[in-house]
Scaffold this motif. Structure first.
Motif, mmCIF file in Angstrom:
data_model
loop_
_atom_site.group_PDB
_atom_site.id
_atom_site.type_symbol
_atom_site.label_atom_id
_atom_site.label_comp_id
_atom_site.label_asym_id
_atom_site.label_seq_id
_atom_site.Cartn_x
_atom_site.Cartn_y
_atom_site.Cartn_z
ATOM 1 N N LEU A 154 -2.117 1.099 0.621
ATOM 2 C CA LEU A 154 -2.786 1.638 -0.558
ATOM 3 C C LEU A 154 -4.245 1.187 -0.653
ATOM 4 O O LEU A 154 -5.069 1.883 -1.261
ATOM 5 C CB LEU A 154 -2.012 1.270 -1.827
ATOM 6 N N ASP A 155 -4.587 0.055 -0.031
ATOM 7 C CA ASP A 155 -5.987 -0.380 0.027
ATOM 8 C C ASP A 155 -6.847 0.627 0.786
ATOM 9 O O ASP A 155 -8.059 0.676 0.612
ATOM 10 C CB ASP A 155 -6.121 -1.747 0.711
ATOM 11 N N PHE A 156 -6.201 1.416 1.650
ATOM 12 C CA PHE A 156 -6.907 2.407 2.468
ATOM 13 C C PHE A 156 -6.661 3.835 1.977
ATOM 14 O O PHE A 156 -7.023 4.793 2.658
ATOM 15 C CB PHE A 156 -6.489 2.261 3.934
ATOM 16 N N GLY A 157 -6.002 3.977 0.849
ATOM 17 C CA GLY A 157 -5.728 5.309 0.320
ATOM 18 C C GLY A 157 -4.695 6.076 1.131
ATOM 19 O O GLY A 157 -4.683 7.301 1.121
ATOM 20 N N VAL A 158 -3.839 5.371 1.835
ATOM 21 C CA VAL A 158 -2.809 6.015 2.656
ATOM 22 C C VAL A 158 -1.514 6.067 1.845
ATOM 23 O O VAL A 158 -0.954 5.042 1.477
ATOM 24 C CB VAL A 158 -2.595 5.253 3.980
ATOM 25 N N GLY A 159 -1.067 7.285 1.556
ATOM 26 C CA GLY A 159 0.114 7.476 0.732
ATOM 27 C C GLY A 159 -0.278 7.876 -0.673
ATOM 28 O O GLY A 159 -0.053 7.146 -1.622
ATOM 29 N N ALA A 160 -0.890 9.046 -0.814
ATOM 30 C CA ALA A 160 -1.361 9.516 -2.117
ATOM 31 C C ALA A 160 -0.250 10.233 -2.881
ATOM 32 O O ALA A 160 0.801 10.565 -2.334
ATOM 33 C CB ALA A 160 -2.550 10.453 -1.913
ATOM 34 N N GLY A 161 -0.513 10.467 -4.157
ATOM 35 C CA GLY A 161 0.430 11.211 -4.991
ATOM 36 C C GLY A 161 1.747 10.474 -5.120
ATOM 37 O O GLY A 161 1.770 9.271 -5.370
ATOM 38 N N TRP A 163 3.648 9.481 -2.968
ATOM 39 C CA TRP A 163 3.819 8.469 -1.920
ATOM 40 C C TRP A 163 3.148 7.148 -2.268
ATOM 41 O O TRP A 163 3.321 6.158 -1.563
ATOM 42 C CB TRP A 163 3.287 8.999 -0.586
ATOM 43 N N ALA A 164 2.393 7.107 -3.368
ATOM 44 C CA ALA A 164 1.784 5.851 -3.812
ATOM 45 C C ALA A 164 2.808 4.933 -4.472
ATOM 46 O O ALA A 164 2.549 3.746 -4.664
ATOM 47 C CB ALA A 164 0.634 6.136 -4.775
ATOM 48 N N ASP A 165 3.982 5.465 -4.775
ATOM 49 C CA ASP A 165 5.053 4.685 -5.390
ATOM 50 C C ASP A 165 5.612 3.691 -4.368
ATOM 51 O O ASP A 165 6.208 4.090 -3.362
ATOM 52 C CB ASP A 165 6.159 5.622 -5.879
ATOM 53 N N THR A 166 5.409 2.401 -4.636
ATOM 54 C CA THR A 166 5.865 1.377 -3.676
ATOM 55 C C THR A 166 7.382 1.184 -3.702
ATOM 56 O O THR A 166 7.910 0.428 -2.885
ATOM 57 C CB THR A 166 5.149 0.037 -3.922
ATOM 58 N N LYS A 167 8.083 1.864 -4.600
ATOM 59 C CA LYS A 167 9.551 1.856 -4.540
ATOM 60 C C LYS A 167 10.041 2.791 -3.437
ATOM 61 O O LYS A 167 11.101 2.578 -2.863
ATOM 62 C CB LYS A 167 10.147 2.260 -5.884
ATOM 63 N N LEU A 168 9.246 3.832 -3.148
ATOM 64 C CA LEU A 168 9.580 4.751 -2.052
ATOM 65 C C LEU A 168 9.188 4.152 -0.704
ATOM 66 O O LEU A 168 9.977 4.134 0.231
ATOM 67 C CB LEU A 168 8.855 6.093 -2.220
ATOM 68 N N ILE A 169 7.927 3.713 -0.630
ATOM 69 C CA ILE A 169 7.381 3.113 0.593
ATOM 70 C C ILE A 169 6.614 1.864 0.170
ATOM 71 O O ILE A 169 5.620 1.966 -0.550
ATOM 72 C CB ILE A 169 6.416 4.065 1.332
ATOM 73 N N PRO A 170 7.050 0.676 0.602
ATOM 74 C CA PRO A 170 6.313 -0.539 0.240
ATOM 75 C C PRO A 170 4.846 -0.460 0.685
ATOM 76 O O PRO A 170 4.509 0.263 1.630
ATOM 77 C CB PRO A 170 7.060 -1.645 0.982
ATOM 78 N N ASN A 171 4.011 -1.210 0.016
ATOM 79 C CA ASN A 171 2.588 -1.220 0.327
ATOM 80 C C ASN A 171 2.306 -1.815 1.710
ATOM 81 O O ASN A 171 1.454 -1.324 2.442
ATOM 82 C CB ASN A 171 1.828 -1.988 -0.762
ATOM 83 N N ALA A 172 3.020 -2.867 2.071
ATOM 84 C CA ALA A 172 2.762 -3.558 3.344
ATOM 85 C C ALA A 172 3.388 -2.797 4.510
ATOM 86 O O ALA A 172 4.582 -2.493 4.509
ATOM 87 C CB ALA A 172 3.317 -4.971 3.299
ATOM 88 N N ILE A 173 2.554 -2.487 5.498
ATOM 89 C CA ILE A 173 3.004 -1.853 6.731
ATOM 90 C C ILE A 173 2.747 -2.847 7.866
ATOM 91 O O ILE A 173 1.643 -3.374 8.006
ATOM 92 C CB ILE A 173 2.252 -0.527 6.995
ATOM 93 N N ALA A 174 3.784 -3.112 8.641
ATOM 94 C CA ALA A 174 3.675 -4.057 9.755
ATOM 95 C C ALA A 174 3.101 -3.351 10.977
ATOM 96 O O ALA A 174 3.518 -2.241 11.323
ATOM 97 C CB ALA A 174 5.044 -4.645 10.078
#
Length: 185
Positions: A154-161, A163-174
């Motif tokens: 989300l710091d990079f604007g990846v996952g808008a609308g 998809w910004a919900d961190t319950k669907l996709i957590p913010n941290a990507i490994a």
């Protein structure tokens, strides 16, 4: 003969007194750049098969080290074709508008043994932010860098609308990588 011995001694002394140059490397076959996260609690993984890496590195002279990674975002693939098209679309990478991400590190730190940290800037989705890559270095004729990082999408604007919900996709990507190197031409 004496002149030759003096010349050889002076040449050797000069070579030993000059600072060693860091080795320049380019990525070789067998390299991989991967990402992973969760979608609704299920793990997903993907890769960027088109990435390209250059490295200037000498563990004894970290001040001169530099790592450059170019990542063509349209090459992102997972094991799910619907994920792939969504990743390339406007809500995530928007690879039509932002075709490439890059990571450039110029500050390296020893973490002990053959472990290092490369502090750099990730440019993704038109945004630049600091990211640290920690890695193991296996020296040799074809050295290998095996690294890990975490990116806050989300710091990079990846996952808008939605998809910004961190319950669907957590913010941290490994992020994980294994880069096999060969000397640069």
């Amino acid at each position: 003969m004496r002149n030759w011995t003096v010349f050889a001694s002076l040449t050797l002394a000069l070579a030993l007194s000059m600072p060693a140059q860091a080795a320049d490397y380019v990525q070789a076959p067998g390299s991989r750049l991967a990402f992973s996260g969760k979608y609704q609690g299920e793990v997903f993984t993907g890769t960027f098969p088109g990435f390209v890496t250059r490295l200037n590195f000498d563990p004894k002279q970290l001040a001169g080290a530099k790592l450059e990674v170019k990542i063509p975002l349209a090459t992102a693939v997972t094991s799910n074709s619907s994920y792939d098209s969504e990743l390339r679309g406007a809500a995530f990478f928007d690879s039509g508008k932002f075709p490439q991400a890059s990571f450039t590190a110029t500050k390296f730190r020893s973490l002990g043994g053959n472990r290092y940290a490369a502090d750099g800037q990730l440019s993704l989705h038109g945004i630049n932010k600091p990211v640290t890559l920690t890695f193991d270095w296996a020296p040799g004729a074809t050295p290998v860098l095996t690294g890990r990082a975490s990116v806050q999408r989300l710091d990079f604007g990846v996952g808008a609308g939605q998809w910004a919900d961190t319950k669907l996709i957590p913010n941290a990507i490994a992020i994980s990588t294994k880069v096999v190197f060969k000397p640069a031409p």
